[in-house]
Scaffold this active site. Structure first.
Site, PDB file in Angstrom:
ATOM      1  N   ASP A 161      18.846  51.060 -28.895  1.00  0.00           N
ATOM      2  CA  ASP A 161      18.782  50.636 -27.495  1.00  0.00           C
ATOM      3  C   ASP A 161      20.021  49.765 -27.230  1.00  0.00           C
ATOM      4  OD1 ASP A 161      18.087  50.260 -24.873  1.00  0.00           O
ATOM      5  OD2 ASP A 161      16.025  49.678 -25.266  1.00  0.00           O
TER       6      ASP A 161
HETATM    7  C1  BGC Z   1      16.536  49.959 -21.941  1.00  0.00           C
HETATM    8  C2  BGC Z   1      16.528  51.432 -22.221  1.00  0.00           C
HETATM    9  C3  BGC Z   1      17.615  52.116 -21.425  1.00  0.00           C
HETATM   10  C4  BGC Z   1      18.935  51.472 -21.769  1.00  0.00           C
HETATM   11  C5  BGC Z   1      20.131  52.121 -21.086  1.00  0.00           C
HETATM   12  C6  BGC Z   1      17.925  49.341 -22.084  1.00  0.00           C
HETATM   13  O1  BGC Z   1      17.973  48.043 -21.621  1.00  0.00           O
HETATM   14  O2  BGC Z   1      15.626  49.308 -22.801  1.00  0.00           O
HETATM   15  O3  BGC Z   1      15.262  51.973 -21.947  1.00  0.00           O
HETATM   16  O4  BGC Z   1      17.614  53.487 -21.667  1.00  0.00           O
HETATM   17  O5  BGC Z   1      18.901  50.110 -21.423  1.00  0.00           O
HETATM   18  O6  BGC Z   1      20.189  51.782 -19.756  1.00  0.00           O
END
Ligand code: BGC
Length: 740
Positions: free
Chosen positions: A268
């Protein structure tokens, strides 16, 4: 071997040969480049990323959605880097790109895989026309805590429902052929356990014993693998002391060894470097080591890999084999997507954005997502014949942006049709509408505008209140400790109720809310979640009886927040609550002596039942279930059993009903929940019609992870229920026996 299997085996072998050949030409730096995903959030991305792209130091970008910028980034990667490897272009296309579907939790309320699949198909087509080839969806974290803001993005509390709908979303995004125009790679996230964040506080630690993890939280991820999902994303959270991004048990043992997943895993956002913040590692270099050895193939938006992997290989701590495995996982998906053949996007080869088809899918999804929680004395539907005026009140009646919900980076509020606009449209001259917003936002306090709302209600035949939460009150990093309607909405309801007019509440929200403080002051409640672009027409159709509500709750609605976590598939405990033992606080005599014998598991001030149960949802039709039967009543290991019931529509309204099947394994080596959803069917029942609904159950459906963490199905007695919610009393049973 069938022709199609032979064909796909050949294709797989061909892709593996291409991956090998390409890997053989790559320098270590180029390999590590493929493992890096960089943020490209504005139109200048080709300038500031250009050199890195030319040097082969970028495998993927995210946060760019402009087709010209994306084509230029691809052009630099393909034409100006040594090996010409195209880019993965990732984006959070969570519930629509331009045409916004209901939030995923709302889609889950449809209990309809077609809604999930079609919504994802439209999202893929629209995103693909911008050059996006990978979405970070579906989010299949089980969530039993409505405080958690990300419950909005989830498919609710149930592993079976989440598994079925999550798989349907994967199919919608990826189609049958990943290389086809208009399909994109999907991503099962967040692996794993994120939904159990302590106290519903986003990003917090989780505490999930392995047995519970396997029986509840991991199940939908397994379904996503079975549905062919190409990528996984790690969770921000930690599990039993090991953050998911460095968790060897999850990423190697479960995902690769047990499930044979052959796609790739992305971290993530910056979660590799966060391993240090968690306290797992001392610095970024150690974080890179932990993540890469655990099994993270690509780092999102950090620089731990790009800065440290080369050194770790040189020092002999990370083998070239490990790097090759990670890079092969990524290249495999790039080949499967056909990116080497077609790196560029020509939007004219795709349907136009926000097509009639897309709007129709969004409208149908919104229609099936709305749950009617309450409808006293048939307050709904509103009949044009019996009312001549309507007061439309509240902060969410005409809030184009708010009704779209969280994660709509590319959605356009200008395209939204609000409930107010739809009601005006559908009621035209026949019914006078008095609209008073009354609250600027869902958080506003009492103001003189409340008096205007009360006047409007007094002068009208019915008061229709559009309540709930603005979009920003749910979603990532937006958890709440209090899940009542925010601001002074309950007071607004109380004052409108005092006019004596029928009061209908339509609630638009990103999570289950505690509605105890309004429920007795309203005659009917439609819970519409954040219903997306076409929420207005769908809600108007339901209010006016053009369609009957058919959504069912995918998550339990507590009476008070202190009951959380509260979910239907709980364990029985040694002292299960029953009405007779539930003595509430006001009934306890003053000076009462301590008692515990005969007492059970409940709260003195809330009892043990929720306000609305999982699976609950009313209809304008009158459904009646009876005659549940099981055949055979004794089932041998390896067989299947058929469970049937009759469903009658005793009304003059044709409507769809979601029929649900629940099972309980009465005695097992590991205690099993008091009920578990094992099947559901959405059926249309005509007025006066009786239909028979059958469900088949086999060994797999009855299996669970036992003490040794292996899947097992144990002989014994089972109870089964069929009905319109998890509360159904219509029960039968069967016995599973060893055949010898
Ligand atoms: C989130 C993810 C997301 C990623 C990209 C993160 O903060 O937890 O679910 O896909 O950002 O935007």
């Amino acid at each position: 071997m069938s022709a199609t299997i032979a064909e796909s085996t050949k294709e797989t072998a061909a892709i593996e040969r291409r991956v090998e050949a390409l890997l053989g030409q790559m320098t270590l730096a180029e390999k590590i480049g493929q493992m890096s995903q960089l943020n490209a959030s504005d139109a200048n991305a080709p300038d500031y990323l250009g050199d890195a792209l030319r040097a082969g130091r970028v495998g993927s970008v995210l946060n760019v959605a402009d087709v010209e910028v994306i084509n230029e980034l691809q052009r630099i990667a393909v034409e100006e880097s040594r090996l010409g490897i195209p880019l993965l272009v990732g984006r959070d296309v969570i519930h629509g790109f331009k045409t916004i579907m209901p939030i995923p939790l709302g889609q889950a309320a449809s209990f309809n895989p077609d809604v999930a699949r079609d919504g994802a198909r439209i999202a893929a087509l629209e995103a693909a026309s911008a050059g996006i080839n990978w979405t970070f969806a579906p989010m299949i974290d089980i969530s039993r805590d409505a405080r958690w803001g990300r419950i909005a993005e989830s498919l609710g509390e149930d592993p079976f429902l989440t598994g079925v709908l999550g798989a349907a979303m994967v199919q919608g995004f990826q189609g049958d052929d990943l290389a086809a125009t208009g399909t994109i790679a999907a991503c099962a996230k967040h692996f794993a356990g994120y939904g159990a964040s302590e106290a519903g506080r986003d990003y917090s630690a989780t505490n999930i014993p392995e047995n519970e993890l396997r029986n509840v939280y991991l199940r939908p991820f397994r379904s996503a693998v079975d549905a062919g999902v190409t990528t996984f994303m790690t969770s921000f959270s930690e599990l039993d002391g090991v953050p998911a991004t460095g968790n060897d048990f999850l990423l190697r043992q479960v995902l690769r060894d047990e499930w044979s997943f052959d796609g790739f895993v992305v971290s993530d956002w910056d979660s590799v470097r966060q391993l240090q913040v968690h306290g797992l590692t001392a610095d970024d270099r150690e974080s890179a080591y932990m993540a890469v050895t655990a099994g993270v193939d690509m780092e999102m938006a950090g620089d731990a890999y790009i800065s440290h992997l080369e050194g770790l290989v040189e020092d002999g701590r990370v083998s070239v084999d490990t790097i090759d495995t990670r890079v092969a996982n990524i290249l495999r998906i790039k080949f499967e997507l056909g990116l080497f053949e077609k790196p560029y996007t020509d939007p004219s080869r795709l349907p136009p954005l926000v097509s009639d088809d897309a709007l129709q899918v969004a409208r149908q999804a919104a229609l099936q997502s709305v749950v009617m929680l309450k409808n006293d004395a048939n307050a709904l539907p509103l009949s044009k014949d019996s009312i001549s005026s309507l007061a439309v009140i509240g902060p969410l009646a005409d809030a184009p942006y708010e009704q779209l919900g969280t994660w709509i980076f590319d959605g356009e509020p200008e395209l939204t049709i609000t409930p107010l606009a739809s009601l005006r449209d559908q009621l035209s001259e026949e019914v006078a509408i008095r609209y008073v917003r009354a609250m600027e936002t869902s958080r506003s306090k009492v103001s003189p505008a409340f008096d205007e709302a009360v006047d409007a209600a007094r002068e009208s035949d019915v008061a229709l209140l559009f309540l709930g939460e603005e979009s920003i009150l749910s979603g990532e990093a937006h958890s709440r400790a209090d899940i009542n309607l925010p601001g002074d909405q309950a007071e607004l309801v109380r004052r409108v109720k005092a006019t004596g007019k029928p009061v209908i509440a339509v609630v638009l929200a990103g999570r289950p809310l505690t509605l105890s403080n309004i429920v007795d002051n309203v005659d009917a409640i439609l819970f519409a979640w954040h219903p997306g672009t076409m929420g207005g027409p769908a809600i108007a159709d339901l209010l006016l009886g053009v369609e009957s509500p058919s959504g069912k709750l995918p998550a339990t609605f507590p009476r008070v927040v202190g009951q959380v976590p509260i979910y239907y598939n709980r364990k029985n405990t040694g002292k299960p609550p029953i009405p007779e033992t539930t003595v509430l606080i006001d009934d306890i005599p003053v000076g009462a002596r301590q008692t515990s014998v005969g007492n059970t598991a409940y709260h003195l001030d809330a009892g043990y039942t929720p306000l609305y149960s999982f699976g609950h949802g009313l209809s304008y039709a009158a459904f009646r279930y009876d005659n549940i039967r099981v055949s055979p009543a004794e089932m041998s290991v390896g067989d299947t059993v058929t469970i049937s019931a009759d469903l009658s529509n005793d009304s003059d309204v044709a409507a769809e009903e979601v029929v649900q099947l629940y099972v309980r394994d009465l005695a097992a080596s590991v205690t099993r929940p008091i009920r578990e959803l094992k099947g559901f069917k959405r059926v249309l029942v005509e007025p006066g019609q009786t239909v028979t609904i059958d469900f088949e159950i086999d060994m797999d459906d009855l299996s669970f992870f036992g003490r040794n963490m292996q899947l097992t199905t144990e002989p014994g007695d089972f109870h089964v229920w069929i009905g319109g919610s998890s509360d159904t009393e219509l029960r039968s049973e069967f016995r599973l026996v060893n055949s010898e």
